[in-house]
Design a protein around this motif. Structure first.
Motif, PDB file in Angstrom:
ATOM      1  N   ARG A   1      24.740  26.915 -20.804  1.00  0.00           N
ATOM      2  CA  ARG A   1      24.543  28.361 -20.126  1.00  0.00           C
ATOM      3  C   ARG A   1      25.670  29.079 -20.233  1.00  0.00           C
ATOM      4  NH1 ARG A   1      21.928  25.211 -15.753  1.00  0.00           N
ATOM      5  NH2 ARG A   1      19.584  24.664 -16.192  1.00  0.00           N
ATOM      6  N   LYS A   2      26.517  28.783 -19.621  1.00  0.00           N
ATOM      7  CA  LYS A   2      27.907  29.604 -19.751  1.00  0.00           C
ATOM      8  C   LYS A   2      28.432  30.044 -21.252  1.00  0.00           C
ATOM      9  CE  LYS A   2      30.067  27.360 -15.610  1.00  0.00           C
ATOM     10  NZ  LYS A   2      31.324  26.419 -15.388  1.00  0.00           N
ATOM     11  N   ALA A   3      27.955  29.180 -22.292  1.00  0.00           N
ATOM     12  CA  ALA A   3      28.317  29.805 -23.715  1.00  0.00           C
ATOM     13  C   ALA A   3      27.343  30.813 -24.252  1.00  0.00           C
ATOM     14  CB  ALA A   3      28.067  28.566 -24.509  1.00  0.00           C
ATOM     15  N   GLY A   4      26.226  30.935 -23.140  1.00  0.00           N
ATOM     16  CA  GLY A   4      25.287  32.037 -23.457  1.00  0.00           C
ATOM     17  C   GLY A   4      24.154  31.740 -24.156  1.00  0.00           C
ATOM     18  N   VAL A   5      23.682  30.336 -24.036  1.00  0.00           N
ATOM     19  CA  VAL A   5      22.492  29.718 -24.573  1.00  0.00           C
ATOM     20  C   VAL A   5      21.541  29.676 -23.543  1.00  0.00           C
ATOM     21  CG1 VAL A   5      21.628  27.481 -25.626  1.00  0.00           C
ATOM     22  CG2 VAL A   5      24.045  28.145 -26.181  1.00  0.00           C
ATOM     23  N   SER A   6      20.302  30.234 -23.998  1.00  0.00           N
ATOM     24  CA  SER A   6      19.281  30.143 -22.989  1.00  0.00           C
ATOM     25  C   SER A   6      18.630  28.670 -22.744  1.00  0.00           C
ATOM     26  CB  SER A   6      18.232  31.339 -23.235  1.00  0.00           C
ATOM     27  OG  SER A   6      17.822  30.703 -24.406  1.00  0.00           O
ATOM     28  N   ASP A   7      18.113  28.583 -21.490  1.00  0.00           N
ATOM     29  CA  ASP A   7      17.363  27.304 -21.318  1.00  0.00           C
ATOM     30  C   ASP A   7      16.295  27.187 -22.181  1.00  0.00           C
ATOM     31  OD1 ASP A   7      19.156  27.118 -19.180  1.00  0.00           O
ATOM     32  OD2 ASP A   7      17.377  26.846 -17.696  1.00  0.00           O
ATOM     33  N   LYS A   8      15.740  28.519 -22.506  1.00  0.00           N
ATOM     34  CA  LYS A   8      14.574  28.329 -23.498  1.00  0.00           C
ATOM     35  C   LYS A   8      15.001  27.802 -25.043  1.00  0.00           C
ATOM     36  CE  LYS A   8      11.149  31.132 -25.879  1.00  0.00           C
ATOM     37  NZ  LYS A   8      10.668  32.716 -25.907  1.00  0.00           N
ATOM     38  N   GLU A   9      16.132  28.232 -25.483  1.00  0.00           N
ATOM     39  CA  GLU A   9      16.607  27.772 -26.798  1.00  0.00           C
ATOM     40  C   GLU A   9      17.131  26.455 -26.841  1.00  0.00           C
ATOM     41  OE1 GLU A   9      20.081  28.993 -29.836  1.00  0.00           O
ATOM     42  OE2 GLU A   9      19.865  30.182 -27.969  1.00  0.00           O
ATOM     43  N   HIS A  10      17.716  25.837 -25.704  1.00  0.00           N
ATOM     44  CA  HIS A  10      18.035  24.693 -25.826  1.00  0.00           C
ATOM     45  C   HIS A  10      16.910  23.608 -25.536  1.00  0.00           C
ATOM     46  CE1 HIS A  10      19.991  20.956 -23.926  1.00  0.00           C
ATOM     47  NE2 HIS A  10      19.028  21.032 -23.198  1.00  0.00           N
ATOM     48  N   GLU A  11      15.829  23.991 -24.697  1.00  0.00           N
ATOM     49  CA  GLU A  11      14.695  23.231 -24.551  1.00  0.00           C
ATOM     50  C   GLU A  11      13.825  23.164 -25.787  1.00  0.00           C
ATOM     51  OE1 GLU A  11      12.653  25.025 -21.450  1.00  0.00           O
ATOM     52  OE2 GLU A  11      14.036  24.025 -19.951  1.00  0.00           O
ATOM     53  N   GLU A  12      13.747  24.197 -26.662  1.00  0.00           N
ATOM     54  CA  GLU A  12      13.076  24.250 -27.789  1.00  0.00           C
ATOM     55  C   GLU A  12      13.537  23.132 -28.816  1.00  0.00           C
ATOM     56  OE1 GLU A  12      12.222  27.393 -31.580  1.00  0.00           O
ATOM     57  OE2 GLU A  12      11.967  27.970 -29.385  1.00  0.00           O
TER      58      GLU A  12
ATOM     59  N   LEU B   1       0.708  31.931 -17.138  1.00  0.00           N
ATOM     60  CA  LEU B   1       1.790  33.148 -17.122  1.00  0.00           C
ATOM     61  C   LEU B   1       3.208  32.234 -17.169  1.00  0.00           C
ATOM     62  CD1 LEU B   1       0.900  34.851 -13.878  1.00  0.00           C
ATOM     63  CD2 LEU B   1       1.003  35.962 -16.125  1.00  0.00           C
ATOM     64  N   ARG B   2       3.231  30.943 -16.476  1.00  0.00           N
ATOM     65  CA  ARG B   2       4.386  30.078 -16.830  1.00  0.00           C
ATOM     66  C   ARG B   2       4.526  29.674 -18.416  1.00  0.00           C
ATOM     67  NH1 ARG B   2       7.068  26.017 -12.788  1.00  0.00           N
ATOM     68  NH2 ARG B   2       9.003  25.621 -14.063  1.00  0.00           N
ATOM     69  N   ARG B   3       3.365  29.585 -18.905  1.00  0.00           N
ATOM     70  CA  ARG B   3       3.317  29.211 -20.392  1.00  0.00           C
ATOM     71  C   ARG B   3       4.000  30.273 -21.266  1.00  0.00           C
ATOM     72  NH1 ARG B   3      -2.303  28.829 -23.817  1.00  0.00           N
ATOM     73  NH2 ARG B   3      -1.603  29.947 -25.419  1.00  0.00           N
ATOM     74  N   LEU B   4       3.606  31.490 -20.851  1.00  0.00           N
ATOM     75  CA  LEU B   4       4.251  32.652 -21.568  1.00  0.00           C
ATOM     76  C   LEU B   4       5.856  32.893 -21.282  1.00  0.00           C
ATOM     77  CD1 LEU B   4       1.451  35.260 -20.800  1.00  0.00           C
ATOM     78  CD2 LEU B   4       2.114  34.155 -23.020  1.00  0.00           C
ATOM     79  N   ASP B   5       6.089  32.513 -20.029  1.00  0.00           N
ATOM     80  CA  ASP B   5       7.542  32.831 -19.872  1.00  0.00           C
ATOM     81  C   ASP B   5       8.319  31.576 -20.352  1.00  0.00           C
ATOM     82  OD1 ASP B   5       9.726  31.925 -17.113  1.00  0.00           O
ATOM     83  OD2 ASP B   5       9.606  33.808 -18.228  1.00  0.00           O
ATOM     84  N   ALA B   6       7.892  30.447 -20.485  1.00  0.00           N
ATOM     85  CA  ALA B   6       8.482  29.374 -21.262  1.00  0.00           C
ATOM     86  C   ALA B   6       8.403  29.421 -22.591  1.00  0.00           C
ATOM     87  CB  ALA B   6       7.885  28.013 -20.497  1.00  0.00           C
ATOM     88  N   GLY B   7       7.684  29.808 -23.054  1.00  0.00           N
ATOM     89  CA  GLY B   7       7.467  29.877 -24.658  1.00  0.00           C
ATOM     90  C   GLY B   7       6.413  29.098 -24.967  1.00  0.00           C
ATOM     91  N   LEU B   8       5.318  29.772 -26.022  1.00  0.00           N
ATOM     92  CA  LEU B   8       4.428  28.790 -26.371  1.00  0.00           C
ATOM     93  C   LEU B   8       4.721  27.572 -27.164  1.00  0.00           C
ATOM     94  CD1 LEU B   8       1.326  28.439 -26.593  1.00  0.00           C
ATOM     95  CD2 LEU B   8       1.242  29.906 -28.679  1.00  0.00           C
ATOM     96  N   PHE B   9       5.861  27.681 -28.176  1.00  0.00           N
ATOM     97  CA  PHE B   9       6.244  26.520 -28.987  1.00  0.00           C
ATOM     98  C   PHE B   9       6.707  25.381 -28.260  1.00  0.00           C
ATOM     99  CE2 PHE B   9       9.329  24.827 -31.923  1.00  0.00           C
ATOM    100  CZ  PHE B   9       8.490  24.054 -32.699  1.00  0.00           C
ATOM    101  N   VAL B  10       7.607  25.776 -27.141  1.00  0.00           N
ATOM    102  CA  VAL B  10       8.189  24.696 -26.422  1.00  0.00           C
ATOM    103  C   VAL B  10       7.121  24.025 -25.558  1.00  0.00           C
ATOM    104  CG1 VAL B  10       9.496  24.257 -24.168  1.00  0.00           C
ATOM    105  CG2 VAL B  10      10.317  25.840 -26.178  1.00  0.00           C
ATOM    106  N   LEU B  11       6.098  24.520 -25.098  1.00  0.00           N
ATOM    107  CA  LEU B  11       4.963  24.153 -24.436  1.00  0.00           C
ATOM    108  C   LEU B  11       4.179  23.155 -25.132  1.00  0.00           C
ATOM    109  CD1 LEU B  11       3.343  24.214 -21.747  1.00  0.00           C
ATOM    110  CD2 LEU B  11       1.996  26.075 -22.598  1.00  0.00           C
ATOM    111  N   GLN B  12       3.870  23.661 -26.457  1.00  0.00           N
ATOM    112  CA  GLN B  12       2.990  22.899 -27.472  1.00  0.00           C
ATOM    113  C   GLN B  12       3.787  21.573 -27.705  1.00  0.00           C
ATOM    114  OE1 GLN B  12       2.585  25.649 -30.409  1.00  0.00           O
ATOM    115  NE2 GLN B  12       0.596  26.283 -29.899  1.00  0.00           N
ATOM    116  N   LEU B  13       5.141  21.696 -27.937  1.00  0.00           N
ATOM    117  CA  LEU B  13       6.130  20.541 -28.196  1.00  0.00           C
ATOM    118  C   LEU B  13       5.987  19.394 -27.138  1.00  0.00           C
ATOM    119  CD1 LEU B  13       9.046  22.055 -29.704  1.00  0.00           C
ATOM    120  CD2 LEU B  13       7.300  20.586 -30.976  1.00  0.00           C
ATOM    121  N   LEU B  14       5.904  19.846 -25.761  1.00  0.00           N
ATOM    122  CA  LEU B  14       6.130  18.942 -24.496  1.00  0.00           C
ATOM    123  C   LEU B  14       4.623  18.357 -24.634  1.00  0.00           C
ATOM    124  CD1 LEU B  14       7.857  21.305 -22.157  1.00  0.00           C
ATOM    125  CD2 LEU B  14       8.633  19.103 -22.886  1.00  0.00           C
ATOM    126  N   CYS B  15       3.483  19.026 -24.758  1.00  0.00           N
ATOM    127  CA  CYS B  15       2.375  18.571 -24.515  1.00  0.00           C
ATOM    128  C   CYS B  15       2.243  17.405 -25.852  1.00  0.00           C
ATOM    129  CB  CYS B  15       1.004  19.686 -24.868  1.00  0.00           C
ATOM    130  SG  CYS B  15       0.893  20.737 -23.313  1.00  0.00           S
TER     131      CYS B  15
END
Length: 431
Positions: A296-307, A358-372
């Motif tokens: 996070r300190k290096a500027g990497v978003s949680d979304k990018e990391h999770e994806e 709404l949370r799905r949109l916030d988290a990013g559809l692709f990450v959500l699909q991968l988790l499912c």
């Protein structure tokens, strides 16, 4: 002639008067006694003997300086017609091959000649930006060989090495032809060797960090080609990326991206199996549980990391067989299914369906699909249904996965796409 660089609408005159061919001829002039300064032609007329005594490569540097100004991208956009005429004439004259030959003659220990190399790379960047389709031809005219040679040269880091890494990344972007050429030239090994410096040490400067990222981007681009996945595997690229993840230096974020590119799709099967064999699961699952604060300190978003992390695990679930697949699935049952519960609790809980979307949109559809997808795969392997215990909706997961199956796009054949869709739908039948 530098004045003409301010008037691109007159470029057609340079071509009509054969000035471009004359300039290109000076890049490889056989007379090594020819003069050598931007103002050398004037000096030559005034005093031939003085001109003849100057360094032989400087006339080429003067030509490079002029071509760099003529091809300045802002200038080219001032007159599209003039720009097209200039670029056509340069390409017809094999400008890249001549520029590469000239760079091989230059001694970068001399500042003026080092500047000549920098300006040469600027010409290539300008042309590639104006006309991206010339990258393949440029790479084949010796540029790729020269870039790899310059990048691996054992000399102190400087502006030219940074620029070389940038040009390399440009050549490889969205271009299977240049990716294949780099692989054939053992370029994957060159990239891995240069990146290995950063497994235990952070870049010393912002510029060196930029070069590191350019090399990582180049590696990711190359891994889009199946043959380069094999070269990456044989070159122990997986081991290097795994070490970077463990060392927790600045390179960790990009190493995660490289693993994602190397393991995705059916071409990533061998890399997935090898990653398990080198104990990569011990490295990736802590990152699956939580985004490290340093990222996070290096500027990497949680979304990018999770994806990236979720994509890696999804690729392994899709590609792993036999013992390696069992080892992966066992990771989800450690500590009373802790990992499964944490992830499922993050995206599917007891909230209303509207809030869920709404949370799905916030988290990013692709990450959500991968988790499912991960959940469906785990379920098919007989691991206890933690989802039900958390009060989540099976219906929602099925909906997301059907949408995922309908839009699935990895793989290079319609046959693979259809078989993958059928496989996912079969998994859903038992979910």
């Amino acid at each position: 002639m530098h004045v003409i660089a301010t008037m691109p609408d007159l470029y057609h005159l340079l071509v009509e008067l054969n000035a471009i061919q004359s300039l290109l001829g000076l890049l490889s002039h056989e007379n090594t006694d020819i003069l050598s300064h931007r103002y050398g032609l004037y000096q030559w007329e005034m005093d031939t003997r003085v001109a003849m005594s100057l360094a032989p490569s400087h006339i080429a540097i003067a030509v490079v300086d002029l071509l760099q100004e003529l091809s300045d991208i802002d200038t080219l956009h001032e007159s599209e017609e003039g720009a097209e005429v200039l670029i056509d004439a340069l390409l017809e004259g094999q400008v890249v091959a001549l520029l590469v030959q000239n760079m091989e003659r230059l001694d970068e220990q001399v500042k003026e000649e080092a500047d000549g190399v920098y300006n040469t790379l600027a010409i290539i960047e300008n042309m590639a930006e104006f006309r991206p389709d010339l990258c393949t031809e440029a790479a084949q005219q010796g540029l790729m060989v020269w870039l790899l040679k310059r990048i691996k040269a054992k000399v102190p880091f400087d502006a030219n090495k940074l620029y070389c890494s940038e040009i390399l990344a440009i050549l490889l972007q969205n271009n299977d032809g240049t990716r294949e050429l780099l692989g054939e030239l053992d370029g994957i090994d060159v990239l891995l060797q240069q990146l290995s410096v950063f497994k235990r040490h952070n870049p010393a400067t912002v510029e060196e960090q930029e070069m590191m990222e350019n090399l990582f981007d180049s590696l990711c681009s190359c891994l889009m080609l199946g043959a380069n996945r094999d070269r990456f595997l044989k070159g122990e690229g997986l081991q290097l990326m795994n070490l970077m993840l463990r060392e927790k230096k600045m390179s960790r974020t990009s190493a995660l991206k490289v693993l994602d590119h190397g393991m995705i799709g059916p071409e990533g099967s061998d890399n997935c199996h090898k990653f398990v064999d080198i104990l990569g699961l011990r490295t990736i699952f802590p990152l699956f549980m939580k985004t490290p604060k340093k990222m996070r300190k290096a500027g990497v978003s949680d979304k990018e990391h999770e994806e990236h992390v979720c994509s890696i695990i999804a690729s392994m679930l899709r590609n792993l067989k036999a013992q390696q697949r069992s080892r992966l699935l066992n990771k989800f049952t450690e500590n009373d299914c802790e990992k499964d519960m944490v992830r499922r609790g993050e995206i599917i809980d007891d909230t209303m369906e509207d809030e869920f979307y709404l949370r799905r949109l916030d988290a990013g559809l692709f990450v959500l699909q991968l988790l499912c997808y991960i959940m469906v795969e785990i379920s098919s392997a007989g691991i206890p249904q933690i989802l039900n215990l958390r009060g989540g909706s099976v219906k929602v997961v099925r909906h997301i996965m059907r949408e995922y199956a309908e839009n699935i796009g990895d793989g290079k054949s319609e046959e693979f796409r259809e078989s993958e869709q059928k496989r996912i739908m079969d998994l859903l039948e038992n979910f």
